[in-house]
Design an enzyme around this catalytic site. Sequence first.
Site, PDB file in Angstrom:
ATOM      1  N   GLU A  17      48.613  48.868  38.709  1.00 62.70           N
ATOM      2  CA  GLU A  17      47.964  48.606  37.431  1.00 62.70           C
ATOM      3  C   GLU A  17      46.569  49.233  37.418  1.00 62.70           C
ATOM      4  O   GLU A  17      45.721  48.872  38.229  1.00 62.70           O
ATOM      5  CB  GLU A  17      47.894  47.086  37.211  1.00 62.70           C
ATOM      6  CG  GLU A  17      49.289  46.496  36.982  1.00 62.70           C
ATOM      7  CD  GLU A  17      49.484  45.110  37.546  1.00 62.70           C
ATOM      8  OE1 GLU A  17      48.511  44.500  38.026  1.00 62.70           O
ATOM      9  OE2 GLU A  17      50.629  44.627  37.526  1.00 62.70           O
TER      10      GLU A  17
ATOM     11  N   SER B  55      53.514  44.833  35.451  1.00 63.89           N
ATOM     12  CA  SER B  55      54.913  44.544  35.774  1.00 63.89           C
ATOM     13  C   SER B  55      55.092  44.594  37.280  1.00 63.89           C
ATOM     14  O   SER B  55      55.730  45.491  37.810  1.00 63.89           O
ATOM     15  CB  SER B  55      55.837  45.605  35.162  1.00 63.89           C
ATOM     16  OG  SER B  55      55.724  45.652  33.779  1.00 63.89           O
ATOM     17  N   GLU B  56      54.496  43.639  37.973  1.00 61.43           N
ATOM     18  CA  GLU B  56      54.524  43.704  39.445  1.00 61.43           C
ATOM     19  C   GLU B  56      55.949  43.768  39.993  1.00 61.43           C
ATOM     20  O   GLU B  56      56.237  44.519  40.920  1.00 61.43           O
ATOM     21  CB  GLU B  56      53.795  42.510  40.057  1.00 61.43           C
ATOM     22  CG  GLU B  56      52.292  42.532  39.895  1.00 61.43           C
ATOM     23  CD  GLU B  56      51.834  41.986  38.562  1.00 61.43           C
ATOM     24  OE1 GLU B  56      52.693  41.488  37.797  1.00 61.43           O
ATOM     25  OE2 GLU B  56      50.626  42.063  38.265  1.00 61.43           O
TER      26      GLU B  56
ATOM     27  N   PHE C 200      45.792  41.824  43.350  1.00 57.71           N
ATOM     28  CA  PHE C 200      45.331  40.698  44.174  1.00 57.71           C
ATOM     29  C   PHE C 200      46.549  40.146  44.910  1.00 57.71           C
ATOM     30  O   PHE C 200      47.625  40.053  44.316  1.00 57.71           O
ATOM     31  CB  PHE C 200      44.718  39.594  43.302  1.00 57.71           C
ATOM     32  CG  PHE C 200      43.419  39.989  42.665  1.00 57.71           C
ATOM     33  CD1 PHE C 200      42.206  39.734  43.307  1.00 57.71           C
ATOM     34  CD2 PHE C 200      43.410  40.623  41.430  1.00 57.71           C
ATOM     35  CE1 PHE C 200      41.005  40.118  42.713  1.00 57.71           C
ATOM     36  CE2 PHE C 200      42.218  41.000  40.845  1.00 57.71           C
ATOM     37  CZ  PHE C 200      41.007  40.747  41.482  1.00 57.71           C
TER      38      PHE C 200
ATOM     39  N   ASP D 133      47.280  37.348  45.498  1.00 58.74           N
ATOM     40  CA  ASP D 133      47.736  36.127  44.835  1.00 58.74           C
ATOM     41  C   ASP D 133      48.868  36.397  43.837  1.00 58.74           C
ATOM     42  O   ASP D 133      49.543  35.472  43.411  1.00 58.74           O
ATOM     43  CB  ASP D 133      46.555  35.493  44.082  1.00 58.74           C
ATOM     44  CG  ASP D 133      45.321  35.376  44.964  1.00 58.74           C
ATOM     45  OD1 ASP D 133      44.993  34.266  45.385  1.00 58.74           O
ATOM     46  OD2 ASP D 133      44.700  36.420  45.272  1.00 58.74           O
TER      47      ASP D 133
ATOM     48  N   ILE E  15      51.505  37.914  44.452  1.00 58.77           N
ATOM     49  CA  ILE E  15      52.717  38.212  45.227  1.00 58.77           C
ATOM     50  C   ILE E  15      53.953  37.521  44.647  1.00 58.77           C
ATOM     51  O   ILE E  15      55.058  38.032  44.738  1.00 58.77           O
ATOM     52  CB  ILE E  15      52.510  37.831  46.724  1.00 58.77           C
ATOM     53  CG1 ILE E  15      53.657  38.339  47.589  1.00 58.77           C
ATOM     54  CG2 ILE E  15      52.362  36.319  46.903  1.00 58.77           C
ATOM     55  CD1 ILE E  15      53.648  39.818  47.771  1.00 58.77           C
TER      56      ILE E  15
ATOM     57  N   HIS F 250      42.683  34.348  42.495  1.00 59.34           N
ATOM     58  CA  HIS F 250      42.305  35.719  42.875  1.00 59.34           C
ATOM     59  C   HIS F 250      41.567  35.761  44.211  1.00 59.34           C
ATOM     60  O   HIS F 250      40.837  36.693  44.488  1.00 59.34           O
ATOM     61  CB  HIS F 250      41.409  36.349  41.797  1.00 59.34           C
ATOM     62  CG  HIS F 250      42.100  36.594  40.495  1.00 59.34           C
ATOM     63  ND1 HIS F 250      42.429  35.571  39.631  1.00 59.34           N
ATOM     64  CD2 HIS F 250      42.558  37.732  39.901  1.00 59.34           C
ATOM     65  CE1 HIS F 250      43.031  36.073  38.563  1.00 59.34           C
ATOM     66  NE2 HIS F 250      43.117  37.384  38.704  1.00 59.34           N
TER      67      HIS F 250
END
Lengths: 342, 397, 322
Positions: free
Chosen positions: A30, A72-73, A96, A98, A100, A142
């Site tokens: 991103e 869109s992880e 980050f 976080d 995950i 974060h």
Amino acid sequence: MTRKITFMKAINEAMDQSMERDERVILLGEDVAGGATIEHLGNEGAWGGVFGVTKGLVEKYGRERVIDTPISEMGYMGAAVGAAATGLRPVPELMFNDFIGFCFDTLLAQGSKMRYMFGGKAKIPLTVRTCHGAGASAAAQHSGSYYGLLGSIPGIKVVVPSNPYDAKGLLNAAIEDDNIVMFFEDKTLYGIKEEVPEEYYTVEIGKAKVKKAGSDLTIVTIGKMLYVALEVAEKLEADGVDVEVIDLVTVAPWDQETIINSVKKTGRLIIIDEANPHNNTATDISSVVADKAFDYLDGPIKCICAPNTPVPFASNLEQLYIPNADKVFDLADELIADLKKS
Amino acid sequence: MATNILMPKLGLTMTEGTVESWYKKEGDAVKKGDIVCTISSEKLTHDVEAPEDGILLKIFVEELGQIPCKEPIGCIGELSEKVAEASAPAKEPALTEGQIQREVQVTASPRNKEVERIFITPIARKIAAERGIDYSEITGTGGNGRITRHDVENFVLTVKAASAATNTNAGQGLSGMRKVIAKRMHNSLQQTAQVTLHRKANVSPLMTFRTDMKAKLGDRLSGQLSINTLLARAVVLALKDFPEMNASYANGEHVVHEDIHIGMAVAVDEGLIVPVVKDAANKTLTKLAENITTLISGARSHTLSSDLLTGSTFTISNLGYAGIEYFTPILNTPEIGILGVGAIDRKLAFSGNKEIVEQQELPLSLTFDHQVVDGALAAEFLQCICTYLENPYLLLF
Amino acid sequence: MQNLDMKKAAWIYEKMNDIRNFEDEVHRIFTSGEIPGFVHLYAGEEAVATGVCAHLTDADYITSTHRGHGHCIAKGCDLNGMMAEIYGKETGLCKGKGGSMHIADIDKGMLGANGMVGGGFPIAVGAGLRNKYLKTDNVVVCFFGDGAANEGTFHEGINLAAIWKLPVIFVCENNLFAEATPQSYSSASKTIAQRSLAYDIPGISVDGMDLMEVYKTAGEAIDRARKGEGPTIIECLTYRKYGHFEGDEQKYKAKEGPEKERADLDCIQLFRKEAIALKLLTKEQADEIEANSVKAIAKAIQFAQGSPIPRPEALYEDVYAD
């Protein structure tokens, strides 16, 4: 040639050199460039990453190789796994650590198991860059440190550099590696400066570094916690206590040999880990050492970790959250007090 | 009401005992007579039986913990019972502030237990074991008072420095009976002034006497009429003549005993034990023979009750079976005399009428404590023993 | 797009038969307890896998589902290796370490059956990214079920493929049921194909029992993808002959009405009839293919049964690449 550059620049340089060396290396994430398709920007990045770690790379390598993704992880992390399985060497950035949860399946159930499930036919040369760590008032979502979470998964390697030199060398090594390597950057270290060679080099993954040799007490640290240990060591030196400080460098697979040998020498072990205290890297090291070096222990193993809470926002609370030298002296006093010669 | 299991008092000199091992754990059901633990005193190890049926409610003294005799080491009762009732010594009269007193006593037990438990780190324990160090002697300086590697290493240095002068750590690195023996032997040499006299007795007449007796008495002699029996009898008679030798001296206390109890040192697999012929002065030769035979076989099969292993006033140690001639037996303190017996030797000698005859000689070694007895008296005492041996018919009366 | 000629028709008919026979046999053997774990059978949906894969080469990729045996066979995976894998044998395609749900053969462009519903979308997108980045004209087919269409990966994957115009064809095998729950209940949109509107890409719904229709639609979508014109969603209406997995009582299946009529269709017989009518197959040829297929599957079972189980050391192998 060696000159002083920041942690952030060292990481940037590693990506730059790796991309230069190997066309298969692509970055995605991103706003790793920022401003995709904005006509007046063209190949100029709007951001170069939310912290600016990838700054300048899109200008040099183009938007084909420095790919902005939508938020869109799950999509782009999975795509990175797919691209790695089919021959590219993607370096996705998870802004980050976080986040995950959004993309965990792609690493937990897909990427990490593919080689095994496919009977050794697949290689997943994937380096996931992400940042972690409290201390930037980024609050609970974060600021976490989840390297231990990833480090518990077979098929994934996890590195946590503590300084610019290691950061550059480890990232190069990670990109060269044919496995998934999670590369954790402590956001509060981005600004530290150190001498770093200009040329390309790698730092071995899986090898801990003895930062200060000593004979009385071993302190193992992860990432930024190295500086806490060095402070403790310095203070104890005045009391005649000779501390050995080991930077773990790689969380998975961690270097059992170096740590066990050190404990055999000193008999005493403190592990400082900024992660939450349960089922983390420190407890894992503790259990392995208690098992394999039991007869050498000269006291209980002390794990100095963050408390079992999310990271708080208020600065005073956040400072209480992060392990520091006082906490080490407080919680590990019974392991230190009798060593003092004075 | 729960019943306490007490640290037994096994003999006059036993003041405290060590719990060696528990065979039952808290919560286990026990039957009266079940062996619940083994204790050791300075002299011996002893199995402690459950005083009644019930549940082992509480262990007050953990393994290797020491406690004075007759103090509770555990208690047995029904599950619903309160341990505190049993653990509070009944003889303690209720005081005005009895309530407080009771609470103090109840909490005292576990605290004592904590004090007795030794905390030591794995590496320190390992080094102590390698060097044969009894770490119970070491003061821990680590967290929670635990003994660390440095403590053991410092201890080694201190002991080395002091070792030539006094070694106060007899028995360290040893356990069980071996440890007890080590401590006792060491203390014996430390606390007494031992002198050993040697002389031989002509036992040719005794051997003839013995052969005759066996031939003539036959079945009526249920025990074997051994040299040991005859010796014991001779010693008893000599002790009657020299009561000063039937005495003990320890901790500033010199006691001349009226009764004669003869300890007979017996080698067993684990070491050495000394079963006791009680009231030996009032036993005929025949009774003595029976008694000694039973004692020795009992000692070898470990079936002797503990009171038969304590309370001797004079000890005989026989190494004749191994061909030993003279030796210097160590006093079985607080006794002040011990007789060492060697192997009978056959020699050519001139008889009264200058003829050469074969003579059987028994080497004897008497160790006595010069603190309370002088050489002349001890020599006369040894001579007296010889007189009885050389004139065996005297043994009958 | 290559027209359906006699050679292609014979290939398709052979693969359809192989899939049906393979699955019928696995169904039979499974009840004997010889096969460990659980299996999800593809029988009934043969027209989709074969009709799509008929357009692919080994250089094209597919991602599959946990109902993946059909895709594997259609993509050219070795029958012996597949059967041995399902048996958990060392000679399996994945050395017995993947099993039915993770059969894969990267050399054949088969990126794996997938135990995670919806797991294939982003992986297919990644492979598509790779194809585009390396400037190949290879494509990726992402097979997925109507159940996976309701996973978040569907959205993220298709959106990425669409914005990057990746050569990925998303082929939905809509067999009406996600496990035991009907698609009509699970999906707010009436069809899966209509969701393509949201991504501004083509979305087509076809009769998945009609090989000819699948072949034609897939061919067009794949051609467009090869030309760099981006992804397509193809929804194939089909039906599974067996349950969700072996042991499924299938109480949810209709006893009459349109669903039952669909269930009674056999895509293989339909294709045989049509191909013979169109002179793409002769009757003799078709009979021979059928007979050979039965033999090939029997041989695969024999191979699997006779193969050794994995060495114990294999447990520790292939976790990391050296």
